[in-house]
Design a protein around this motif. Structure first.
Motif, PDB file in Angstrom:
ATOM      1  N   THR A  56     -11.521  -4.710   9.654  1.00 49.29           N
ATOM      2  CA  THR A  56     -12.072  -5.647   8.679  1.00 49.29           C
ATOM      3  C   THR A  56     -10.895  -6.424   8.124  1.00 49.29           C
ATOM      4  O   THR A  56      -9.992  -5.849   7.517  1.00 49.29           O
ATOM      5  CB  THR A  56     -12.827  -4.910   7.563  1.00 49.29           C
ATOM      6  N   LEU A 116     -13.188  -8.955  -4.870  1.00 52.34           N
ATOM      7  CA  LEU A 116     -12.926  -8.124  -3.709  1.00 52.34           C
ATOM      8  C   LEU A 116     -12.954  -6.648  -4.087  1.00 52.34           C
ATOM      9  O   LEU A 116     -12.302  -6.234  -5.046  1.00 52.34           O
ATOM     10  CB  LEU A 116     -11.572  -8.477  -3.092  1.00 52.34           C
ATOM     11  N   LYS A 117     -13.697  -5.895  -3.328  1.00 52.94           N
ATOM     12  CA  LYS A 117     -13.793  -4.455  -3.545  1.00 52.94           C
ATOM     13  C   LYS A 117     -12.461  -3.804  -3.191  1.00 52.94           C
ATOM     14  O   LYS A 117     -11.822  -4.157  -2.197  1.00 52.94           O
ATOM     15  CB  LYS A 117     -14.912  -3.887  -2.679  1.00 52.94           C
ATOM     16  N   ALA A 119      -9.710  -1.405  -1.730  1.00 51.09           N
ATOM     17  CA  ALA A 119      -9.525  -0.651  -0.485  1.00 51.09           C
ATOM     18  C   ALA A 119     -10.625  -0.928   0.542  1.00 51.09           C
ATOM     19  O   ALA A 119     -11.167  -0.016   1.145  1.00 51.09           O
ATOM     20  CB  ALA A 119      -9.432   0.840  -0.795  1.00 51.09           C
ATOM     21  N   SER A 120     -10.924  -2.204   0.759  1.00 54.07           N
ATOM     22  CA  SER A 120     -12.015  -2.547   1.676  1.00 54.07           C
ATOM     23  C   SER A 120     -11.560  -3.293   2.936  1.00 54.07           C
ATOM     24  O   SER A 120     -12.376  -3.544   3.816  1.00 54.07           O
ATOM     25  CB  SER A 120     -13.077  -3.369   0.942  1.00 54.07           C
ATOM     26  N   PHE A 121     -10.273  -3.604   3.048  1.00 48.76           N
ATOM     27  CA  PHE A 121      -9.783  -4.361   4.202  1.00 48.76           C
ATOM     28  C   PHE A 121      -8.657  -3.618   4.904  1.00 48.76           C
ATOM     29  O   PHE A 121      -7.836  -2.964   4.265  1.00 48.76           O
ATOM     30  CB  PHE A 121      -9.294  -5.755   3.771  1.00 48.76           C
ATOM     31  N   ASP A 122      -8.630  -3.775   6.229  1.00 48.68           N
ATOM     32  CA  ASP A 122      -7.571  -3.181   7.036  1.00 48.68           C
ATOM     33  C   ASP A 122      -6.314  -4.042   7.052  1.00 48.68           C
ATOM     34  O   ASP A 122      -5.211  -3.532   7.228  1.00 48.68           O
ATOM     35  CB  ASP A 122      -8.054  -2.975   8.481  1.00 48.68           C
ATOM     36  N   ALA A 146      -7.243  -5.130  -2.493  1.00 52.49           N
ATOM     37  CA  ALA A 146      -8.320  -5.132  -1.505  1.00 52.49           C
ATOM     38  C   ALA A 146      -7.979  -4.353  -0.237  1.00 52.49           C
ATOM     39  O   ALA A 146      -8.864  -4.061   0.565  1.00 52.49           O
ATOM     40  CB  ALA A 146      -8.683  -6.574  -1.146  1.00 52.49           C
ATOM     41  N   LYS A 148      -6.862  -1.265   2.225  1.00 50.66           N
ATOM     42  CA  LYS A 148      -6.914   0.188   2.368  1.00 50.66           C
ATOM     43  C   LYS A 148      -5.479   0.719   2.423  1.00 50.66           C
ATOM     44  O   LYS A 148      -4.534  -0.034   2.651  1.00 50.66           O
ATOM     45  CB  LYS A 148      -7.628   0.566   3.677  1.00 50.66           C
TER      46      LYS A 148
END
Length: 166
Positions: A56, A116-117, A119-122, A146, A148
Motif C-alpha cells: 500500500t 491519514l490513518k 501505520a497504514s502505508f508500506d 502514516a 507502518k
C-alpha cells in the motif's frame, strides 16, 4: 478507482500553487509519456527498492497520474496506491489516464488536509514532488505517522538532492 475531493484544508492554503498546476494540467510536460531517459531513471529507482507487489503506497503530488500508473502496475491487484494532488485539473487528467484502475484511490487535497490513518502505508513514493512542500519537516512528520514500522519514504527529484533537503 475512488476519488475524494475537498475544498478545505491545504487546497485553500496553497491556492496559488493549486492554480499554477491547474493551469499546467494540459501542458505537454504533464501529459506526455515519460521519455526513454526518464523511464531509465525510474527503472533504476525501482530496482533499488524492495518489490512493491502487494504494498500500500502513498503518493503525494500525483499530478496527471503518470507515475501513479507505474506504481499501480508495480503493486498489482493485491496492492493499493493512494495518490493525491492539490490541483483538481491534474486529478481529472489522472482519472482519465488511470481509467478503471481498481487499486488506485485519488484525492484532490494537500498532504496536510488528508486524515491519514496511522501505520497504514508500506511506503511513500514522492516522485518530483518533495521540493514543492512548503514545510518539509511537517510533510515528513505526516508521512512518518502514516507509515507502518520498517517502511520507508522515497523522494526523488530531477532538481537534485539539494532541492529535497532544502
Amino acid at each position: 478507482m475512488t476519488r475524494f475531493c475537498s475544498a478545505a484544508g491545504s487546497v485553500e492554503i496553497n491556492r496559488a500553487k493549486a492554480d499554477f498546476f491547474d493551469a499546467q494540467a494540459n501542458a505537454q510536460w504533464a501529459n506526455d509519456n515519460y521519455t526513454r531517459e526518464e523511464m531509465e531513471k525510474i527503472q533504476k529507482v525501482l530496482t533499488t527498492i524492495p518489490d512493491l507487489e502487494g504494498m500500500t503506497i502513498l503518493e503525494p503530488g500525483c499530478g496527471t497520474g503518470r507515475m501513479t500508473s507505474i506504481l499501480s502496475e508495480q503493486v498489482g491487484k493485491q496492492g493499493k496506491v493512494v495518490s493525491f494532488d492539490i490541483s483538481n485539473r491534474m486529478i481529472q487528467n489522472a482519472e482519465n489516464l488511470l481509467g478503471e484502475a481498481d487499486n488506485v484511490e485519488l484525492h484532490c487535497n494537500g498532504l496536510e488536509a488528508l486524515n491519514l490513518k496511522a501505520a497504514s502505508f508500506d511506503c511513500v513514493f514522492s516522485h518530483q514532488v518533495f521540493p514543492h512542500f512548503d514545510c518539509k519537516p511537517t510533510a515528513l512528520k505526516i508521512m512518518a505517522h502514516a507509515l507502518k514500522q520498517r517502511s520507508w519514504v522515497l523522494a526523488d527529484s530531477s532538481s537534485g538532492r539539494a532541492s529535497i533537503l532544502a
